[in-house]
Every structure is written in structure tokens, then in C-alpha cells.
Design a protein around this motif. Structure first.
Motif, PDB file in Angstrom:
ATOM      1  N   THR A 185       0.846  -1.183   0.000  1.00 38.31           N
ATOM      2  CA  THR A 185       0.000   0.000   0.000  1.00 38.31           C
ATOM      3  C   THR A 185       0.883   1.234   0.000  1.00 38.31           C
ATOM      4  N   HIS A 186       0.257   2.392  -0.050  1.00 37.10           N
ATOM      5  CA  HIS A 186       0.990   3.648  -0.021  1.00 37.10           C
ATOM      6  C   HIS A 186       1.475   3.923   1.396  1.00 37.10           C
ATOM      7  N   TYR A 187       2.676   4.440   1.505  1.00 42.78           N
ATOM      8  CA  TYR A 187       3.248   4.771   2.813  1.00 42.78           C
ATOM      9  C   TYR A 187       2.317   5.682   3.612  1.00 42.78           C
ATOM     10  N   ASP A 188       1.683   6.637   2.938  1.00 39.70           N
ATOM     11  CA  ASP A 188       0.859   7.613   3.661  1.00 39.70           C
ATOM     12  C   ASP A 188      -0.399   6.995   4.263  1.00 39.70           C
ATOM     13  N   PHE A 189      -0.913   5.932   3.666  1.00 40.47           N
ATOM     14  CA  PHE A 189      -2.058   5.286   4.294  1.00 40.47           C
ATOM     15  C   PHE A 189      -1.602   4.392   5.445  1.00 40.47           C
ATOM     16  N   ALA A 190      -0.565   3.610   5.220  1.00 38.27           N
ATOM     17  CA  ALA A 190      -0.097   2.679   6.250  1.00 38.27           C
ATOM     18  C   ALA A 190       0.354   3.407   7.506  1.00 38.27           C
ATOM     19  N   ASN A 191       0.839   4.649   7.368  1.00 44.58           N
ATOM     20  CA  ASN A 191       1.407   5.353   8.512  1.00 44.58           C
ATOM     21  C   ASN A 191       0.594   6.552   8.990  1.00 44.58           C
ATOM     22  N   TYR A 192      -0.181   7.176   8.089  1.00 49.24           N
ATOM     23  CA  TYR A 192      -0.893   8.390   8.459  1.00 49.24           C
ATOM     24  C   TYR A 192      -2.397   8.315   8.211  1.00 49.24           C
ATOM     25  N   GLU A 193      -2.914   7.144   7.821  1.00 55.52           N
ATOM     26  CA  GLU A 193      -4.338   6.969   7.533  1.00 55.52           C
ATOM     27  C   GLU A 193      -4.848   8.021   6.547  1.00 55.52           C
ATOM     28  N   ASP A 194      -4.064   8.311   5.539  1.00 58.17           N
ATOM     29  CA  ASP A 194      -4.421   9.274   4.510  1.00 58.17           C
ATOM     30  C   ASP A 194      -5.304   8.572   3.473  1.00 58.17           C
ATOM     31  N   TYR A 195      -6.596   8.880   3.483  1.00 53.46           N
ATOM     32  CA  TYR A 195      -7.538   8.172   2.616  1.00 53.46           C
ATOM     33  C   TYR A 195      -7.418   8.554   1.142  1.00 53.46           C
ATOM     34  N   ASP A 196      -6.612   9.559   0.809  1.00 51.31           N
ATOM     35  CA  ASP A 196      -6.299   9.783  -0.600  1.00 51.31           C
ATOM     36  C   ASP A 196      -5.485   8.623  -1.165  1.00 51.31           C
ATOM     37  N   LYS A 197      -4.944   7.790  -0.281  1.00 46.75           N
ATOM     38  CA  LYS A 197      -4.151   6.627  -0.688  1.00 46.75           C
ATOM     39  C   LYS A 197      -4.789   5.330  -0.187  1.00 46.75           C
ATOM     40  N   ASP A 198      -6.114   5.313  -0.089  1.00 48.36           N
ATOM     41  CA  ASP A 198      -6.833   4.179   0.502  1.00 48.36           C
ATOM     42  C   ASP A 198      -7.022   3.045  -0.516  1.00 48.36           C
ATOM     43  N   TYR A 199      -5.918   2.434  -0.900  1.00 50.06           N
ATOM     44  CA  TYR A 199      -5.949   1.277  -1.796  1.00 50.06           C
ATOM     45  C   TYR A 199      -4.835   0.327  -1.391  1.00 50.06           C
ATOM     46  N   ALA A 200      -4.980  -0.930  -1.758  1.00 51.57           N
ATOM     47  CA  ALA A 200      -3.977  -1.927  -1.403  1.00 51.57           C
ATOM     48  C   ALA A 200      -3.991  -3.049  -2.429  1.00 51.57           C
ATOM     49  N   PHE A 201      -2.827  -3.671  -2.585  1.00 51.67           N
ATOM     50  CA  PHE A 201      -2.669  -4.837  -3.448  1.00 51.67           C
ATOM     51  C   PHE A 201      -2.050  -5.947  -2.602  1.00 51.67           C
ATOM     52  N   VAL A 202      -2.669  -7.126  -2.650  1.00 47.88           N
ATOM     53  CA  VAL A 202      -2.250  -8.227  -1.777  1.00 47.88           C
ATOM     54  C   VAL A 202      -1.930  -9.456  -2.623  1.00 47.88           C
ATOM     55  N   THR A 203      -0.740 -10.019  -2.427  1.00 48.99           N
ATOM     56  CA  THR A 203      -0.414 -11.299  -3.065  1.00 48.99           C
ATOM     57  C   THR A 203      -0.997 -12.423  -2.223  1.00 48.99           C
ATOM     58  N   VAL A 204      -1.522 -13.453  -2.892  1.00 52.02           N
ATOM     59  CA  VAL A 204      -2.155 -14.566  -2.188  1.00 52.02           C
ATOM     60  C   VAL A 204      -1.544 -15.889  -2.637  1.00 52.02           C
ATOM     61  N   TYR A 205      -1.535 -16.849  -1.745  1.00 54.58           N
ATOM     62  CA  TYR A 205      -1.114 -18.210  -2.075  1.00 54.58           C
ATOM     63  C   TYR A 205      -2.120 -18.856  -3.028  1.00 54.58           C
ATOM     64  N   ASN A 206      -1.711 -19.975  -3.611  1.00 50.66           N
ATOM     65  CA  ASN A 206      -2.665 -20.775  -4.380  1.00 50.66           C
ATOM     66  C   ASN A 206      -3.907 -21.056  -3.544  1.00 50.66           C
ATOM     67  N   GLY A 207      -5.024 -21.221  -4.227  1.00 48.91           N
ATOM     68  CA  GLY A 207      -6.263 -21.480  -3.526  1.00 48.91           C
ATOM     69  C   GLY A 207      -6.311 -22.863  -2.902  1.00 48.91           C
ATOM     70  N   VAL A 208      -7.061 -22.960  -1.827  1.00 51.49           N
ATOM     71  CA  VAL A 208      -7.300 -24.235  -1.141  1.00 51.49           C
ATOM     72  C   VAL A 208      -8.788 -24.528  -1.194  1.00 51.49           C
ATOM     73  N   ALA A 209      -9.137 -25.692  -1.718  1.00 52.74           N
ATOM     74  CA  ALA A 209     -10.522 -26.162  -1.718  1.00 52.74           C
ATOM     75  C   ALA A 209     -10.577 -27.469  -0.937  1.00 52.74           C
ATOM     76  N   PHE A 210     -11.778 -27.985  -0.776  1.00 55.26           N
ATOM     77  CA  PHE A 210     -11.946 -29.119   0.125  1.00 55.26           C
ATOM     78  C   PHE A 210     -12.760 -30.226  -0.533  1.00 55.26           C
ATOM     79  N   ASN A 211     -12.292 -31.459  -0.322  1.00 53.76           N
ATOM     80  CA  ASN A 211     -12.867 -32.639  -0.972  1.00 53.76           C
ATOM     81  C   ASN A 211     -13.922 -33.349  -0.144  1.00 53.76           C
ATOM     82  N   GLY A 212     -14.343 -32.738   0.924  1.00 49.98           N
ATOM     83  CA  GLY A 212     -15.348 -33.367   1.762  1.00 49.98           C
ATOM     84  C   GLY A 212     -14.833 -33.692   3.148  1.00 49.98           C
ATOM     85  N   VAL A 213     -15.728 -34.198   3.966  1.00 50.71           N
ATOM     86  CA  VAL A 213     -15.429 -34.506   5.366  1.00 50.71           C
ATOM     87  C   VAL A 213     -15.204 -36.009   5.526  1.00 50.71           C
TER      88      VAL A 213
END
Length: 390
Positions: A185-213
Motif C-alpha cells: 500500500t501507499h506509505y501515507d495510508f499505512a502510517n498516516y491513515e491518509d484516505y487519498d491513498k486508501d488502496y492496497a494490493f495483496v499477493t495470495v497463495y494458491n487457492g485451497v478447496a476441500f474434498n469433503g469430510v
């Protein structure tokens, strides 16, 4: 465009670097370009597995318990300022595996597969916002609001147990659960809560799904590393599988910056909270959309340090925050270009009903932060035999 000057010379520089992970040019005693902030979320396989276990345990009880996150309750009337000043040439990155979308009309809209909810824990409460998959080198990137990644109230690090669930519906995870690995994210949001920079990009791991119980013995239960629960003397495990990269499963929206305002845009999200007068037109269960032309003027709100938000008239309520603003959206292909994310909600006629949503203006600084995040690899957390890595 607005910049915050950061004194980064001598001892002040050392203090600032200890306070946050700051990447970017640091020369001189005042930093005209604020740079960007990056923080780990589930930074290794062990912590990612614990996040999956938390949300998936007891048949996804925590996901079902989560409620809409409203970081800044209230409906301020936002002032209208001047026009926008791009900080460079316009640019764009195309959607995943696509040609340039053909813009569609505002009727018969097909909702994009890329949108979903981000879930996290803040102040002990299970919460969610809206978000979208966005194009990146490794097809593992999510775009949302900064306040859906960092807690502006406590000026803390990233929100706890953060996951993205595209297409989430009443406990269903049709394309899996994607654990956040690192946030940008932008330094100004992470440190000063400046909403002019209120956006973020997040890297995620591969998805996990489930085959049942599967019901197992007490010994098998004790040795199992994935989601599990017991009822009396009966023991159950949730069988896991790797479903691959986010962008391969749902696609990824394009990204664009330094664009002219006053153009048509689609806004998607999961509005859920009531209006200030108590009326609740949305359930938050299914995604909704708004369509219109953005304002050519800036919206200003001193409380959130906003000096240059883009505005769109519409009655979305909180829960939609973090959702994408898409230009050149093709309803047939369900793809467009992210040119903003819902940040704030306003009540311009002061009748206790939201009638405006706003987004930060995406400029060259936004593009630089996006580029940093879009080139970071994440990986998988499920082994070839379905075991969750520890």
C-alpha cells in the motif's frame, strides 16, 4: 496531486525504517515521493495453514459468523474541490488472458467472476470487505481498499487472518480460499491513515478447496494438520486440495491509471450495512453494481485527510468498500480495467441516506505500488497428496 513530505535524514531515517518496512528512494532530508509500504501477512506456509484452519474449521463457522466491516461509520457531506491533475502519462495493463474489452451498456450486466470478499479479524471480531482479483505476473493478486488490509483506527500492521474468497456465498467457496501472503500500500495510508491513498494490493497463495469430510480415529485426528473438529467421541477432518492460482481460476481485471475523470464506470461490491436512518436495502449476501459517470471534480473530507477523491452518485452502503471501479467493462467477457476502489460513503443532501461513493484517484504512485506487488511470487500451501504444509 498531493504528496506528504517525510523527513528521512540521519536519525529520523533510522527511526522511520524501524517503524515500517519502507521500500523506495530515500535520498535527501525530505522525501517528495512518499514511497510504498509492504508488510507480511501469512509470511510462511505454517502461518498460512493456521489461517486456513481458522476459517475452515467446523464447516466454515468463522466465515459464516463474519459481519460487514465499517471502519468509519457515519455519512459525512463531502465538499467539492477542483479538478484532477495526473502526475504523468496515462497507462494500463490488460486483463488476464484477454483482448481489449468492448464496453457494454448499463443493462443486462453479467457480474465479474473476479469479485469476492476479503475476510479478516480486527479487535477480536470477524469482518469482511469487498475486493477483486487483478492481473499480475504470477496471477496471484487482489485489489481492495487500504482500510480492508490495515486497521486505520489503531495504526497497526496488517489485519489478522486475511483471506480472499472469490464468489463467496453463504459459506460456499466455489473457487477456494486464498490466504494473503504480503500486502502493498501507499506509505501515507499505512502510517498516516491518509484516505487519498486508501488502496492496497495483496499477493495470495494458491487457492485451497476441500474434498469433503472424513471421519477418522482419534490418533489420525491428532496427527492431521488441516481443518478438523470433534463431536463427543467422533473425530472429523476436512480433506484439502490445491486448486491453483487465483487468476487462472477466475481471471484478473486489468489496471489503469492517470485517466481522465467524467467517464462511465461500473462499481461492484457487497453492500450490507444500513443507511444512517436505519433502512437496510442490501443483505450483503450477493454482489451488486452501480453504473454512471464519475465526477470531474475532487471530493474533499478533512476528517479522512481526503483532498482528491473521485466521486460517483449511488446508494451503496458499507460492505461495498474495497470493491473495484471498472472502466471499459465488457459484460460478455466480465472483464475491464480497475481504475479505483470504493473507499468512503457520503450523504450529500444530509437526509441520513448514503448517496455518494468515492475512490482515491489512481495515479503514477498507485501504478508504482501495483507494479511492485504484481511481480511478487507466492506459491502453494497444499502438498501433492492433499496435505497442508506445516
Amino acid at each position: 496531486m498531493k504528496h506528504s513530505l517525510l523527513p528521512l535524514g540521519g536519525a529520523a531515517a533510522a527511526t522511520a525504517l524501524l517503524a515500517t518496512t519502507l521500500v523506495g528512494p530515500l535520498a535527501g532530508t525530505a522525501q517528495a515521493a512518499p514511497g510504498w509500504a509492504t508488510d507480511p501477512m501469512a509470511g510462511n506456509n505454517s502461518s498460512a495453514v493456521s489461517v486456513i484452519n481458522f476459517w475452515a474449521a467446523s464447516n466454515f463457522a468463522a466465515l459464516k459468523k463474519a459481519t460487514v466491516y465499517n471502519a468509519d461509520p457515519g455519512a459525512p457531506k463531502m465538499k467539492v474541490g477542483g479538478g484532477f491533475s495526473p502526475d504523468g502519462s496515462p497507462g494500463s495493463v490488460g486483463p488476464t488472458g484477454s483482448q481489449k474489452p468492448t464496453p457494454s451498456l448499463a443493462k443486462n450486466v453479467n457480474l465479474p467472476k473476479t469479485i469476492g470478499k476479503v475476510f479478516f479479524v480486527v479487535n477480536g471480531q470477524y469482518r469482511w470487505c469487498s475486493a477483486t482479483s487483478i492481473q499480475g505476473k504470477y496471477r496471484n493478486l487482489v485489489a481492495t481498499a487500504g482500510h480492508c488490509v490495515y486497521d486505520p483506527g489503531s495504526n497497526s500492521d496488517t489485519l489478522d487472518k486475511w483471506v480472499f474468497v472469490p464468489g463467496y456465498y453463504q459459506g460456499k467457496t466455489p473457487w477456494g480460499i486464498y490466504v494473503g501472503k504480503s500486502a502493498w500500500t501507499h506509505y501515507d495510508f499505512a502510517n498516516y491513515e491518509d484516505y487519498d491513498k486508501d488502496y492496497a494490493f495483496v499477493t495470495v497463495y494458491n487457492g485451497v478447496a476441500f474434498n469433503g469430510v472424513k471421519q477418522v480415529t482419534k490418533a489420525e485426528y491428532a496427527g492431521f494438520s488441516g481443518p478438523k473438529w470433534s463431536r463427543g467421541s467422533h473425530y472429523y477432518i476436512l480433506l484439502s486440495k490445491d486448486v491453483g492460482r487465483l487468476g487462472d481460476n477466475v481471471g484478473g481485471q486489468g489496471f489503469t491509471w492517470n485517466q481522465k475523470t467524467g467517464k462511465p464506470v461500473y462499481v461492484f461490491g457487497y453492500p450490507a450495512a444500513p443507511h444512517p436512518d436505519g433502512d437496510r436495502p442490501y443483505s450483503g449476501v450477493t454482489p451488486k453494481y452501480l453504473y454512471g459517470k464519475t465526477s470531474g471534480k475532487e471530493y474533499v473530507s478533512a476528517a479522512e485527510k481526503v483532498e482528491e477523491h473521485v466521486g460517483l452518485k449511488g446508494a451503496f452502503t458499507p460492505g461495498a468498500d474495497g470493491g473495484p471501479w471498472l472502466t471499459q467493462y465488457s459484460s460478455a467477457r466480465r472483464l475491464g480495467y480497475v481504475n479505483g476502489v470504493t473507499s468512503l460513503f457520503g450523504d450529500q443532501d444530509q437526509n441520513d441516506r448514503y448517496d455518494l461513493i468515492t475512490s482515491p484517484y489512481f495515479d503514477g504512485e498507485t501504478a508504482e505500488i501495483y507494479r511492485k506487488a504484481a511481480n511478487v511470487w507466492s506459491g502453494r500451501i497444499v502438498g501433492p497428496n492433499g496435505e497442508l504444509y506445516k
